[in-house]
Structure formats: structure tokens, C-alpha cells
Write a protein that holds these residues in place. Structure first.
Motif, short mmCIF file in Angstrom:
data_model
loop_
_atom_site.label_atom_id
_atom_site.label_comp_id
_atom_site.label_asym_id
_atom_site.label_seq_id
_atom_site.Cartn_x
_atom_site.Cartn_y
_atom_site.Cartn_z
N THR A 168 41.18 28.16 35.85
CA THR A 168 41.84 27.36 34.93
C THR A 168 41.81 27.71 33.63
OG1 THR A 168 40.19 25.57 35.01
CG2 THR A 168 41.92 25.44 36.60
N ALA A 169 40.91 28.70 33.38
CA ALA A 169 40.43 29.08 32.03
C ALA A 169 41.55 29.68 31.25
CB ALA A 169 39.40 30.22 32.24
N SER A 170 41.54 29.65 30.11
CA SER A 170 42.56 30.24 29.25
C SER A 170 41.75 31.19 28.42
CB SER A 170 43.08 29.34 28.10
OG SER A 170 41.91 28.34 27.25
N GLY A 171 42.49 32.49 28.27
CA GLY A 171 41.89 33.46 27.54
C GLY A 171 42.35 34.71 28.54
N THR A 172 41.39 35.88 28.30
CA THR A 172 41.55 36.99 29.02
C THR A 172 40.70 37.51 29.86
OG1 THR A 172 42.91 37.97 26.78
CG2 THR A 172 41.94 39.72 28.29
N VAL A 173 40.82 38.07 30.90
CA VAL A 173 39.73 38.54 31.83
C VAL A 173 39.23 39.94 31.24
CG1 VAL A 173 39.44 39.47 34.19
CG2 VAL A 173 41.24 37.66 33.99
N THR A 174 37.74 39.80 31.07
CA THR A 174 37.18 40.72 30.49
C THR A 174 36.24 41.37 31.68
OG1 THR A 174 35.46 39.13 29.83
CG2 THR A 174 37.27 40.09 27.97
N TRP A 175 35.95 40.84 32.84
CA TRP A 175 35.10 41.54 33.82
C TRP A 175 35.37 40.90 35.20
CZ3 TRP A 175 31.47 39.59 37.15
CH2 TRP A 175 30.53 40.53 37.84
N LEU A 176 35.56 41.72 36.30
CA LEU A 176 35.68 41.19 37.61
C LEU A 176 34.54 41.97 38.52
CD1 LEU A 176 39.32 40.96 37.96
CD2 LEU A 176 37.84 38.95 37.63
N PRO A 177 33.97 41.30 39.56
CA PRO A 177 33.00 41.93 40.20
C PRO A 177 34.01 42.83 41.25
CG PRO A 177 33.61 39.68 41.00
CD PRO A 177 34.14 39.77 39.84
N GLN A 178 33.40 43.94 41.79
CA GLN A 178 34.09 44.89 42.53
C GLN A 178 34.37 44.32 44.15
OE1 GLN A 178 35.34 47.85 41.67
NE2 GLN A 178 34.95 47.34 39.72
N ALA A 179 35.39 44.81 44.66
CA ALA A 179 35.49 44.37 46.30
C ALA A 179 34.23 44.71 46.91
CB ALA A 179 36.73 45.02 46.81
N GLY A 180 33.85 43.86 47.73
CA GLY A 180 32.54 44.10 48.61
C GLY A 180 31.31 43.42 48.09
N ALA A 181 31.46 43.10 46.71
CA ALA A 181 30.05 42.64 46.10
C ALA A 181 29.83 41.08 46.62
CB ALA A 181 30.21 42.70 44.49
N THR A 182 28.65 40.87 46.75
CA THR A 182 28.31 39.44 46.88
C THR A 182 27.98 38.62 45.64
OG1 THR A 182 27.53 40.04 49.15
CG2 THR A 182 26.60 38.14 48.08
N VAL A 183 28.43 37.48 45.54
CA VAL A 183 27.99 36.56 44.46
C VAL A 183 27.47 35.31 45.05
CG1 VAL A 183 29.12 35.39 42.41
CG2 VAL A 183 30.20 37.62 42.99
N SER A 184 26.41 34.93 44.34
CA SER A 184 25.50 33.92 45.01
C SER A 184 25.46 32.80 43.88
CB SER A 184 24.06 34.28 45.09
OG SER A 184 24.10 35.18 46.22
N ARG A 185 24.94 31.51 44.28
CA ARG A 185 24.83 30.46 43.21
C ARG A 185 24.19 30.86 41.80
NH1 ARG A 185 23.28 25.06 45.10
NH2 ARG A 185 21.91 26.11 46.63
N GLY A 186 24.89 30.52 40.67
CA GLY A 186 24.41 30.66 39.51
C GLY A 186 24.73 32.10 38.73
N GLU A 187 25.55 32.95 39.68
CA GLU A 187 25.97 34.25 39.16
C GLU A 187 27.28 34.07 38.62
OE1 GLU A 187 23.17 37.01 42.03
OE2 GLU A 187 25.18 36.91 42.51
N ALA A 188 27.92 34.96 38.13
CA ALA A 188 29.19 35.13 37.30
C ALA A 188 30.10 35.71 38.33
CB ALA A 188 29.17 36.03 36.12
#
Length: 384
Positions: free
Chosen positions: A90-110
Motif C-alpha cells: 500500500t506504499a506510495s512511491g517508487t520501488v528501489t529494491w526487490l529480493p531475487q526469486a528463491g531468496a528467503t525473507v525472515s521476520r524483521g527483514e526487508a
């Protein structure tokens, strides 16, 4: 030997459909058997009081066999990480970074960065639907405070109230993320999921608008998915046991974890609140229209049993019925009797006699039989 687990579901529409389908199959087999008999055999009244007539030996015979007879449904599946669920920002603005496919994201991480500021993954069932600030009360406050505590922040009580002490801990958390230390948590700063996620796909490129579905994710544990017609999946329900196998491999135990409509799954399960949950599916392929196709998700404990190749074909086998230690004969050994019912032609020392039998389960070209004079290893007549 086939496992002895009987996972048939008692009662309800799915059982009715399964029994109706099984009855239709058995009926069709018996019609074929009856049509293939050149002459019906009579016992004279059908009460079993008269001795069986002796006959010349048939042209060919088969053996009565004592075995476990299994009626099963086998469907093709695919190894992977399961249906993918979109993550909506729901953020307004521009995407400046996304994780790569296959990456794992855990609690507290972007999960992503918008205008070079992180949008953070936290755990919980509730969506982030409002800004949290001192004085706000609710279950969503408790959920956020539980995450803050799990990340190691102290000095506040985990409860339903966003207190001044909570705000002080939030400022320390914001400092660690290099965010403005406001003490309030904006709605678009957090996305909730049940647990850590594996990124399945980037849905936009860096530089795109940050509002909308930006990523899709799956669980981190491999599962098997089956997409099939509803008519072939009446048995499927959560916690139903199945057998899984890859070509050349040994069967391993699996359990259904979810069943969803293929059309709904193809559309994803994301919400406009940024809450990332559900059993959505990629919707690749299909069987008929969306209303008659389902996606079955199957988990399995032995993660090494099926290998690691994404997209590998997996055979999924569900046992509908199982009869242990029963006498069986080939289906084409059955004879339709003039008095009704069925018999088999038992051959002994070159001579034969008709023995009336009760029939049970049909499976794999054989049928369960019982009757006086039948024994394991006996010869019975079959078409030459």
C-alpha cells in the motif's frame, strides 16, 4: 506390500460421489463379465442343495490367489514449493529494491525498499490495516508488540495497548532500520505473513510504482501440487493420507494440506491490506473450466525422498479401499449364473465344476471372491 492405512472419508457428499463412482465401475465390469459368458450355468432353483455338475476342463486356467487387494486413485503431480501468493503493497512511491526469486525473507527483514526505505516482514495472521501510535488499542497492537519482543526489544508490556513505552521501543527499532524515529508505525511499513517466506517471483521491476502486487511468495518447504478435474478429486480433503513417488524412487508418505478451486487459485489470494496469506496458485495449465478444476497441495515429511528438482513429476496415489488377505481371481473368471449371482469354474484333476461365489472388491483386473470349495492356489477357468 501396500500400507494398511484406510483413509476413506465417512459420510458427506465426497463419500457419496466416491461410492457412486465405485459402484459404476463395478457395474460396468459385471456387465462385461455377463456379456462374455457364452452360456449361463444353472443350479436348479439356486438354493445350493443340488450337487454341482461336473464339466470338461476349460481351455485355459488361472490361479486363485490370496493377497491384499487395493483400489486406488493415481494422479500426476509436480514437485515444487506450492502455490504462490502475491504480496501487495500500500506504499506510495517508487520501488528501489526487490529480493531475487528463491531468496528467503525472515521476520524483521526487508521484503522490498520503497523510496530507498525498507518495508519489513513480520509474522502474524492479521493484516497491517492502520497506523499504530500511542493510545491505539486492539489485537493488531498485540501482534506487533509480539514481533517487536521477538526481535529483542524490551521495556514495554506485550498487550493490546500501544503505550509510550511501546513507542520508545519502536523508535529504537526504527533507528536500526535507518528510518525516521517517529515512534509510530505507518500502515505501509509492515507486511505480515505466517512465517518466513521464499520469494517465488518479482511481479514488477525496480522503478515501478510501489502500490500493488510487487512480489509473490511460497513456503520454504517443498510440496507436491496436483491440478485435476473435480470428478477425480472427490476424495481430497486436508489431512487425507497419500503415497508419493518419483520415477525410479520408493514411495513416501504424504498428506493433503489444502484443496482450492483452480480458477480462484490462479487469481491469487492477496488482499489490499498488504496481508500475505492463503493458498493461492500459479494457475499454470488447467483441466476444463475453472469451476470443475481443483488444485491439491500435499506435504511430506521426508524432504529428501523426492529429490530436489523443481517441477519433477510425482505420482500421487490415494487408496480408496483395501482388502487384506482375501482370495482373488481374474475378473474374466467370473461366470453369470442363471439363478442370479456369480460363480467360477474350479478345475481339479482335469475335471471342472461350478462353484457359486460372493464377490467383493474389484481392483487391478482381479476380484475378491469367497465360496465353499475355494482355496489359495486352486485353478479356475478363464477364456482361452
Amino acid at each position: 506390500m501396500t500400507p494398511n492405512t484406510d483413509t476413506s472419508t465417512k459420510g458427506g457428499p465426497s463419500t457419496w460421489r466416491r461410492r457412486a463412482r465405485t459402484g459404476a465401475v463395478i457395474g460396468a465390469v459385471l456387465v462385461v463379465v455377463a456379456a462374455g459368458v457364452l452360456a449361463a450355468v444353472g443350479f436348479g432353483g439356486g438354493d445350493g442343495s443340488r450337487p454341482a455338475a461336473r464339466r470338461s476342463a476349460p481351455a485355459a486356467t488361472a490361479r486363485v490367489t490370496r493377497q491384499t487387494l487395493v483400489q486406488a486413485v493415481t494422479l500426476p503431480g509436480e514437485l515444487g514449493y506450492g502455490p504462490a501468493t502475491p504480496i501487495t503493497s500500500t506504499a506510495s512511491g517508487t520501488v528501489t529494491w526487490l529480493p531475487q526469486a528463491g531468496a528467503t525473507v525472515s521476520r524483521g527483514e526487508a521484503l522490498m525498499r520503497v523510496d530507498d526505505q525498507p518495508v519489513v516482514l513480520l509474522y502474524g495472521p492479521l493484516p497491517m490495516y492502520r497506523t499504530l501510535a500511542p493510545g491505539v488499542v486492539g489485537a493488531d497492537v498485540r501482534q506487533f508488540e509480539q514481533n517487536l519482543s521477538a526481535l529483542g526489544y524490551r521495556g514495554f508490556t506485550v498487550d493490546d495497548t500501544f503505550s509510550a513505552e511501546t513507542a520508545a521501543a519502536v523508535k529504537r527499532w526504527q533507528r536500526s532500520l535507518k528510518l525516521p524515529e517517529s515512534g509510530t508505525v505507518e500502515r505501509d511499513r509492515v507486511v505480515y505473513a505466517a512465517t518466513a517466506v521464499r520469494i517465488a517471483q518479482q511481479l514488477v521491476r525496480v522503478g515501478a510504482s510501489a502500490t500493488g502486487s510487487l512480489l509473490s511468495y511460497t513456503g520454504r518447504t517443498r510440496v507436491v501440487t496436483v491440478e485435476t478435474d473435480l470428478s477425480k478429486a472427490a476424495w481430497a480433503a486436508p489431512r487425507v493420507k497419500v503415497q508419493l513417488s518419483v520415477p525410479g524412487g520408493k514411495p513416501t508418505a504424504g498428506e493433503v494440506t489444502g484443496v482450492s478451486n483452480a480458477a480462484q487459485a490462479a487469481g491469487g489470494a492477496g488482499g489490499d491490506s498488504g496481508h500475505a496469506t492463503g493458498d493461492g496458485a500459479s494457475g499454470d495449465g488447467g483441466n476444463g473450466d475453472g469451476g470443475s478444476a481443483v488444485v491439491i497441495t500435499i506435504g511430506f515429511a521426508d524432504q529428501a525422498a523426492l529429490g530436489t528438482t523443481a517441477g519433477a513429476p510425482v505420482s500421487v496415489r490415494y487408496i480408496e479401499q483395501e482388502r487384506k488377505d482375501v482370495l482373488t481371481v481374474p475378473v474374466d473368471a467370473l461366470l453369470a449364473l442363471a439363478e442370479g449371482g456369480y460363480g467360477v469354474e474350479v478345475v481339479t484333476d482335469g475335471r471342472s465344476r461350478i462353484v457359486a461365489v460372493d464377490v467383493g472388491l474389484f481392483a487391478d483386473g482381479r476380484v475378491e471372491v469367497s465360496g465353499d470349495g475355494l482355496r489359495d492356489g486352486a485353478a479356475v477357468g478363464v477364456p482361452g
